[in-house]
Design an enzyme around this catalytic site. Structure first.
Site, mmCIF file in Angstrom:
data_model
loop_
_atom_site.group_PDB
_atom_site.id
_atom_site.type_symbol
_atom_site.label_atom_id
_atom_site.label_comp_id
_atom_site.label_asym_id
_atom_site.label_seq_id
_atom_site.Cartn_x
_atom_site.Cartn_y
_atom_site.Cartn_z
ATOM 1 N N ARG A 45 0.951 -0.957 0.447
ATOM 2 C CA ARG A 45 -0.360 0.078 0.054
ATOM 3 C C ARG A 45 0.664 1.099 -0.077
ATOM 4 N NH1 ARG A 45 -4.410 0.304 4.623
ATOM 5 N NH2 ARG A 45 -2.164 -1.201 5.821
ATOM 6 N N ASP A 88 -2.956 -0.006 -3.985
ATOM 7 C CA ASP A 88 -3.899 -0.276 -2.970
ATOM 8 C C ASP A 88 -5.335 -1.111 -3.252
ATOM 9 O OD1 ASP A 88 -4.911 -0.147 -0.410
ATOM 10 O OD2 ASP A 88 -5.184 2.122 -0.233
ATOM 11 N N LYS A 144 -2.321 -18.550 4.230
ATOM 12 C CA LYS A 144 -3.221 -19.415 4.378
ATOM 13 C C LYS A 144 -4.301 -18.583 5.437
ATOM 14 C CE LYS A 144 -2.904 -21.092 9.167
ATOM 15 N NZ LYS A 144 -1.781 -20.571 10.148
ATOM 16 N N HIS A 174 2.932 -23.924 4.482
ATOM 17 C CA HIS A 174 4.133 -23.984 4.127
ATOM 18 C C HIS A 174 4.746 -25.169 5.631
ATOM 19 C CE1 HIS A 174 3.468 -21.854 8.854
ATOM 20 N NE2 HIS A 174 5.025 -22.629 8.892
ATOM 21 N N LYS A 178 7.991 -27.845 4.626
ATOM 22 C CA LYS A 178 9.424 -28.071 4.716
ATOM 23 C C LYS A 178 9.802 -29.884 4.787
ATOM 24 C CE LYS A 178 7.677 -26.154 9.429
ATOM 25 N NZ LYS A 178 8.229 -25.346 9.707
ATOM 26 N N GLU A 212 4.409 -25.021 20.663
ATOM 27 C CA GLU A 212 5.163 -23.948 19.813
ATOM 28 C C GLU A 212 5.384 -23.078 21.837
ATOM 29 O OE1 GLU A 212 3.773 -21.680 16.610
ATOM 30 O OE2 GLU A 212 2.621 -21.919 17.278
ATOM 31 N N ASP A 231 -5.964 -21.844 13.280
ATOM 32 C CA ASP A 231 -4.765 -21.187 13.302
ATOM 33 C C ASP A 231 -3.777 -22.634 13.440
ATOM 34 O OD1 ASP A 231 -2.386 -19.296 12.517
ATOM 35 O OD2 ASP A 231 -2.298 -19.898 14.188
ATOM 36 N N HIS A 236 -2.373 -26.957 9.225
ATOM 37 C CA HIS A 236 -0.878 -27.566 8.814
ATOM 38 C C HIS A 236 -1.324 -29.238 9.739
ATOM 39 C CE1 HIS A 236 0.766 -24.182 7.992
ATOM 40 N NE2 HIS A 236 0.499 -23.526 9.443
ATOM 41 N N LYS A 334 0.493 -23.075 21.912
ATOM 42 C CA LYS A 334 1.231 -22.151 22.322
ATOM 43 C C LYS A 334 1.652 -21.907 23.603
ATOM 44 C CE LYS A 334 0.603 -19.865 18.264
ATOM 45 N NZ LYS A 334 0.774 -19.153 16.908
HETATM 46 C C1 BG6 Z 1 1.569 -20.471 10.936
HETATM 47 C C2 BG6 Z 1 0.510 -19.969 12.474
HETATM 48 O O1 BG6 Z 1 0.787 -20.791 9.708
HETATM 49 O O2 BG6 Z 1 2.430 -20.656 11.086
HETATM 50 C C3 BG6 Z 1 1.475 -19.774 13.738
HETATM 51 O O3 BG6 Z 1 -0.320 -18.739 12.126
HETATM 52 C C4 BG6 Z 1 2.379 -20.517 13.969
HETATM 53 O O4 BG6 Z 1 0.360 -19.675 14.847
HETATM 54 C C5 BG6 Z 1 2.944 -21.319 12.430
HETATM 55 O O5 BG6 Z 1 3.133 -19.845 15.128
HETATM 56 C C6 BG6 Z 1 4.227 -21.493 13.452
HETATM 57 O O6 BG6 Z 1 5.271 -22.735 11.765
HETATM 58 P P1 BG6 Z 1 6.769 -22.921 12.379
HETATM 59 O O7 BG6 Z 1 6.974 -23.306 10.756
HETATM 60 O O8 BG6 Z 1 7.252 -22.243 13.322
HETATM 61 O O9 BG6 Z 1 5.813 -24.232 12.796
#
Ligand code: BG6
Length: 490
Positions: A45, A88, A144, A174, A178, A212, A231, A236, A334
């Site tokens: 933006r 924008d 995502k 993502h 990995k 995490e 999330d 994942h 978390k």
């Molecule tokens: C993301 C989540 O998709 O993945 C985050 O939104 C999370 O909340 C993250 O912390 C974890 O990814 P990684 O690669 O650190 O395990």
């Protein structure tokens, strides 16, 4: 597949672009994996000229790459590929400038990568189409989450579909980038050793943990109201589950792999209101300490009370022949004691223990069952626990002990640089390989299962239980698995 000639990055001034996307693109450039003709256009933006944007990229690379990766000549070459154009997307302005820039100097096909708030995906796809940027061979990648439930994800997918055909849509998870996640495919389908046992006859249960240590990390506006189920589990963890449990695909082609994953996702047993009481746990971290450092509770970080879960544990079932009756325990949270993603395959005990002594207590049940632990991160290894005979003359009977077969991937492939997950994903996007991207029917099957859990949570008014930051979640999460005579592998 035709390669992308121009990569347009929406959200180019954002956090993900700085931390992951530009460092990954730089690494690909440095390794000679990007065609000399590839141009990158950053878009955000903020109005910036090319030089100011280059300064941002330089700083991002310095902050997020090891010093020895950065080479002055390579950096100049990398920046020479990069242009900038403000759009924008919210206001719907700037597309014409982008179209003009692309029309003047940039070659097609164009690959548009959206690292923007997900609420913008549909609007951007339409804006691109209206400005003539979504040509037939152009493609789009999206981070995502796609929507926040099935209905909203369908709406986003529809909007995107009106501008880009499904075989040009790349939905990113993502975790699929990995190396250790891709290695699950190699482990299962490049070895004869495991697959014949990969079923309800030999496996007692499976555990998938993604723990995490981080908390909210300043993502308040995104995370609150979203929670761990949406999330982490919706994407994942369900992708991990699908790869672990799917039937063997005929090849690693995008169609073959994704067909098997979607079949598996559709076999997940829907949870009812009665099920969620027994088979799910929601948690929210209270104050505590992680790695010896005192941390605030979630509500304190937020500044108000909230019903959002930062931890979830589930007991899931897959209704098909292979997995009949095998529980899959999933947990993510978390502010756990350590960062650890692992898959545990708990095999059944041997049917009869020939080593038990006649008259001895615990006869037949005293052998530890085999267990396979696949560490995805931060360690990268595979351990199999097997029983072995303790050395000795066995005058009092054979003594057995559990020993570990240990395959450390970091040791086995010590000389090789561990790539950022996004390097693989960006390169596959540029080259048009969809295998590691999530197809529309997969995302929608994932939401269908998650929506049922959320609806059931609402129906029974399930509130998150507090857990101390730095612990493994609420005690009910431990009870969830211990009721079945098993325990979490910590
Ligand atoms: C993301 C989540 O998709 O993945 C985050 O939104 C999370 O909340 C993250 O912390 C974890 O990814 P990684 O690669 O650190 O395990």
């Amino acid at each position: 597949n035709v390669k992308v000639e121009t990569l347009v990055l929406f959200g180019a001034t954002g956090d993900l672009a700085h931390r992951m996307l530009f460092p990954s693109l730089y690494n690909l450039h440095e390794d000679g994996l990007l065609a000399d003709t590839l141009t990158i256009v950053g878009s955000g933006r903020t109005r910036l000229d090319r030089a100011a944007f280059h300064t941002q990229v330089r700083e991002a690379l310095a902050d997020h790459l090891p010093e020895d990766r950065l080479d002055a000549a390579a950096l100049d070459g990398f920046l020479a590929r990069i242009d900038y154009c403000a759009v924008d997307a919210g206001a719907g302005s700037g597309y014409d400038d982008l179209a003009a820039l692309l029309g003047e100097r940039m070659a097609r096909p164009i690959g548009v990568y959206l690292s923007t708030p997900p609420s913008m995906f549909g609007a951007i796809a339409q804006g691109l189409a209206a400005a003539g940027i979504a040509c037939a061979e152009c493609r789009i990648a999206m981070e995502k989450p796609i929507g926040h439930d099935l209905a909203s994800s369908r709406a986003v997918n529809e909007q995107v579909a009106s501008a880009f055909a499904e075989d040009h849509v790349f939905r990113i998870d993502h975790y699929l980038g990995k190396e250790t996640v891709q290695n699950l495919l190699a482990l299962r389908f490049a070895n004869m050793l495991f697959e014949p046992l990969w079923n309800a006859q030999a496996i007692d249960h499976v555990q998938i943990t993604v723990a995490e240590t981080v908390g909210l990390e300043g993502r308040v506006s995104y995370y609150d109201g979203v929670g761990a189920l949406r999330d982490m589990v919706q994407n994942h963890m369900l992708q991990l589950l699908a790869i672990i449990a799917m039937e063997p695909p005929a090849s690693v082609s995008a169609t073959a792999v994704r067909d098997e994953k979607v079949k598996l996702l559709r076999s997940l047993r829907r949870m009812s209101a009665a099920d969620v009481k027994a088979h799910s746990v929601k948690g929210q971290y209270a104050s505590g300490a992680v790695d010896g450092v005192a941390v605030k509770g979630y509500a304190d970080e937020l500044g108000h009370a909230s019903n959002t879960e930062t931890f979830v544990a589930l007991k899931a079932f897959i209704d098909n022949w292979r997995w009949k009756g095998v529980p899959f325990y999933l947990r993510t949270g978390k502010r756990m004691p350590k960062r650890q993603s692992e898959v545990l395959i708990q095999f059944k005990p041997v049917p009869h223990n020939i080593f038990a002594r006649v008259g001895a207590a615990g006869r037949g049940g005293d052998l530890d069952a085999n267990m396979m632990i696949i560490n995805l991160q931060p360690e990268e290894n595979i351990r199999v626990k097997v029983m072995a005979k303790q050395p000795g003359l066995d005058r009092d009977g054979v003594k057995l002990k559990e020993v570990t077969l240990d395959v450390s991937l970091s040791h086995s492939f010590a000389g090789e640089r561990r790539r950022i997950a996004y390097e693989r994903l960006l390169l596959d996007f540029i080259e048009g390989d969809q295998t590691l991207f999530v197809r529309r029917d997969e995302v929608e099957a994932q939401w269908e299962w998650i929506d049922a859990i959320r609806d059931a949570w609402d129906a029974v008014d399930l509130a998150p239980q507090a857990y101390t930051a730095g612990s493994w979640g609420p005690s009910s999460a431990i009870a969830l698995i211990e009721r079945d005579g098993a325990s979490w592998h910590d």
